[in-house]
Design an enzyme around this catalytic site. Structure first.
Site, PDB file in Angstrom:
ATOM      1  N   ASN A   9       1.012  -1.297  -0.213  1.00  0.00           N
ATOM      2  CA  ASN A   9       0.118  -0.144   0.003  1.00  0.00           C
ATOM      3  C   ASN A   9       0.814   1.146   0.139  1.00  0.00           C
ATOM      4  O   ASN A   9       1.499   1.650   1.057  1.00  0.00           O
ATOM      5  CB  ASN A   9      -0.969   0.194   1.188  1.00  0.00           C
ATOM      6  CG  ASN A   9      -1.587   1.331   1.511  1.00  0.00           C
ATOM      7  OD1 ASN A   9      -1.874   1.911   0.357  1.00  0.00           O
ATOM      8  ND2 ASN A   9      -2.246   1.483   2.698  1.00  0.00           N
ATOM      9  N   LYS A  11       0.220   4.225  -0.154  1.00  0.00           N
ATOM     10  CA  LYS A  11      -0.531   5.448   0.268  1.00  0.00           C
ATOM     11  C   LYS A  11      -0.390   6.694  -0.474  1.00  0.00           C
ATOM     12  O   LYS A  11      -0.285   6.337  -1.741  1.00  0.00           O
ATOM     13  CB  LYS A  11      -0.066   5.625   1.801  1.00  0.00           C
ATOM     14  CG  LYS A  11       0.042   4.437   2.564  1.00  0.00           C
ATOM     15  CD  LYS A  11       0.080   4.643   4.247  1.00  0.00           C
ATOM     16  CE  LYS A  11       0.087   3.381   4.925  1.00  0.00           C
ATOM     17  NZ  LYS A  11      -0.032   3.413   6.068  1.00  0.00           N
ATOM     18  N   HIS A  97      -9.408   0.987   4.908  1.00  0.00           N
ATOM     19  CA  HIS A  97      -8.228   1.292   5.487  1.00  0.00           C
ATOM     20  C   HIS A  97      -8.460   2.174   6.580  1.00  0.00           C
ATOM     21  O   HIS A  97      -9.458   3.008   6.527  1.00  0.00           O
ATOM     22  CB  HIS A  97      -7.047   1.751   4.482  1.00  0.00           C
ATOM     23  CG  HIS A  97      -6.013   1.681   5.209  1.00  0.00           C
ATOM     24  ND1 HIS A  97      -5.622   2.658   5.801  1.00  0.00           N
ATOM     25  CD2 HIS A  97      -4.841   0.869   4.992  1.00  0.00           C
ATOM     26  CE1 HIS A  97      -4.310   2.568   6.490  1.00  0.00           C
ATOM     27  NE2 HIS A  97      -3.709   1.375   5.599  1.00  0.00           N
ATOM     28  N   GLU A  99      -7.070   4.542   7.908  1.00  0.00           N
ATOM     29  CA  GLU A  99      -6.843   6.089   7.550  1.00  0.00           C
ATOM     30  C   GLU A  99      -8.103   6.559   6.626  1.00  0.00           C
ATOM     31  O   GLU A  99      -8.441   7.709   6.847  1.00  0.00           O
ATOM     32  CB  GLU A  99      -5.471   6.240   6.412  1.00  0.00           C
ATOM     33  CG  GLU A  99      -4.303   5.985   7.458  1.00  0.00           C
ATOM     34  CD  GLU A  99      -3.166   5.493   6.645  1.00  0.00           C
ATOM     35  OE1 GLU A  99      -2.982   5.499   5.503  1.00  0.00           O
ATOM     36  OE2 GLU A  99      -2.180   4.859   7.388  1.00  0.00           O
ATOM     37  N   GLU A 169      -5.720  -5.288  10.472  1.00  0.00           N
ATOM     38  CA  GLU A 169      -4.843  -4.153  10.769  1.00  0.00           C
ATOM     39  C   GLU A 169      -5.039  -3.521  11.877  1.00  0.00           C
ATOM     40  O   GLU A 169      -5.891  -2.654  12.171  1.00  0.00           O
ATOM     41  CB  GLU A 169      -4.688  -2.997   9.663  1.00  0.00           C
ATOM     42  CG  GLU A 169      -4.302  -3.903   8.223  1.00  0.00           C
ATOM     43  CD  GLU A 169      -3.803  -2.989   7.204  1.00  0.00           C
ATOM     44  OE1 GLU A 169      -2.847  -2.889   6.845  1.00  0.00           O
ATOM     45  OE2 GLU A 169      -4.454  -1.637   7.099  1.00  0.00           O
ATOM     46  N   GLY A 175       2.005   2.047  10.809  1.00  0.00           N
ATOM     47  CA  GLY A 175       2.950   3.097  10.865  1.00  0.00           C
ATOM     48  C   GLY A 175       3.621   3.527  11.924  1.00  0.00           C
ATOM     49  O   GLY A 175       4.310   4.635  12.167  1.00  0.00           O
ATOM     50  N   SER A 215       3.024  -2.294  10.446  1.00  0.00           N
ATOM     51  CA  SER A 215       4.496  -2.260  10.659  1.00  0.00           C
ATOM     52  C   SER A 215       5.039  -3.682  10.318  1.00  0.00           C
ATOM     53  O   SER A 215       6.119  -4.100  11.127  1.00  0.00           O
ATOM     54  CB  SER A 215       4.893  -1.814  12.227  1.00  0.00           C
ATOM     55  OG  SER A 215       4.461  -0.621  12.499  1.00  0.00           O
TER      56      SER A 215
HETATM   57  C1  PEP Z   1      -1.131  -0.051   6.006  1.00  0.00           C
HETATM   58  O1  PEP Z   1      -0.957   1.284   5.929  1.00  0.00           O
HETATM   59  O2  PEP Z   1      -1.661  -0.671   5.418  1.00  0.00           O
HETATM   60  C2  PEP Z   1       0.297  -0.610   6.845  1.00  0.00           C
HETATM   61  C3  PEP Z   1       0.255  -1.684   7.332  1.00  0.00           C
HETATM   62  O3  PEP Z   1       1.108   0.354   7.249  1.00  0.00           O
HETATM   63  P1  PEP Z   1       2.617  -0.052   7.814  1.00  0.00           P
HETATM   64  O4  PEP Z   1       3.097  -1.404   7.111  1.00  0.00           O
HETATM   65  O5  PEP Z   1       3.601   1.319   7.245  1.00  0.00           O
HETATM   66  O6  PEP Z   1       2.319  -0.194   9.179  1.00  0.00           O
END
Ligand code: PEP
Length: 252
Positions: A9, A11, A97, A99, A169, A175, A215
């Site tokens: 992803n 972003k 997601h 976000e 998630e 992040g 992460s």
């Molecule tokens: C994501 O945005 O779906 C995600 C898992 O981000 P990160 O790996 O940076 O935590």
């Protein structure tokens, strides 16, 4: 047979030239390898999607979007429909997601509509769910994920569920550098599979790909992916570096 997947992803990162160059590197890397054990997907900003999909055509890597409109077409300034995404050659779209849920106030009802639009257009959906820190700390994480899936996804038919991938998630791990432990991920993935089984039956539940996101990096991916109900990952930050992303795919 349950499919393993690693989806990046991006972003809101990389300009068009950078994104196309990066997609070329990812495509070259996997095309020069014997078949990867996981399907690899790049979920890019809308602006990149046509170019990236053209680069990835006939490659071992698929493309996807990070969002789609909840309406089919018409006077919705600034929106991009599922049909438009499909017309680029993209196969997937991320829906729900965290976000999008938190910054753009996308609730379960909207996400249900977006999922319908995506499936109707022939896209596969990567449907995200997960609890925030406070919900985990107060023991509400199972209840929250159950509600998100129940109201946002489970209104669809069993046949449609064959085109859906679920991504767990935990928001506190996205992040932040904090990762769910492999046992925490396994516990939630098993719970999600149980929910799918109760609603759609054992066969659909066993075939459902459930990704972990939060992460994920080369140093922790193998241990998380070794859990029986974890079928790969949705990768944010680490999907922007070729070495990290390919190492995570190798970890499946
Ligand atoms: C994501 O945005 O779906 C995600 C898992 O981000 P990160 O790996 O940076 O935590």
């Amino acid at each position: 047979m349950r499919k393993k997947i690693v989806a990046g992803n991006w972003k809101m990162n990389m300009n068009l030239a950078e994104g196309l160059k990066f997609a070329e590197s990812v495509s070259r890397y996997f095309n020069n390898k014997p078949a990867a054990k996981a399907e690899v997907i790049l979920c890019t900003p809308f602006i990149h999607l046509g170019g990236v999909s053209a680069i990835l055509e006939n490659s071992k890597v698929a493309s996807g979007a990070q969002n789609c409109a909840s309406e089919e077409s018409g006077a919705y300034t600034g929106e991009v429909s599922a049909g438009m995404i499909k017309s680029t050659g993209a196969k997937y779209v991320i829906i729900g997601h965290s976000e999008r849920r938190s910054y753009y106030h996308e609730d379960d009802a909207i996400l249900n509509r977006k999922t319908s639009m995506a499936l109707k257009s022939g896209l596969k959906v990567i449907f995200c769910c997960g609890e925030v820190k406070e919900e985990r700390e107060t023991g509400k994480h199972f209840e929250v994920v159950k509600r998100q899936l129940g109201n946002g996804l489970f209104l669809h038919s069993g046949k449609e569920m064959a085109e859906v991938v679920i991504a767990y998630e935990p928001v506190w791990a996205i992040g932040t550098g904090l990762t769910a432990t492999p046992d925490q991920a396994q516990e939630m993935h098993k719970f999600i599979r149980q929910l799918v089984s109760e609603k759609y039956g054992k066969e659909i539940a066993e075939d459902m790909t459930i990704l972990y996101g939060g992460s994920c990096k080369p140093s922790n991916a193998a241990e998380i992916f070794s859990k029986p109900d974890v079928d790969g990952g949705l990768i944010g930050g680490a999907s922007l570096k070729l070495d990290d992303f390919t190492a995570i795919v190798e970890a499946v």
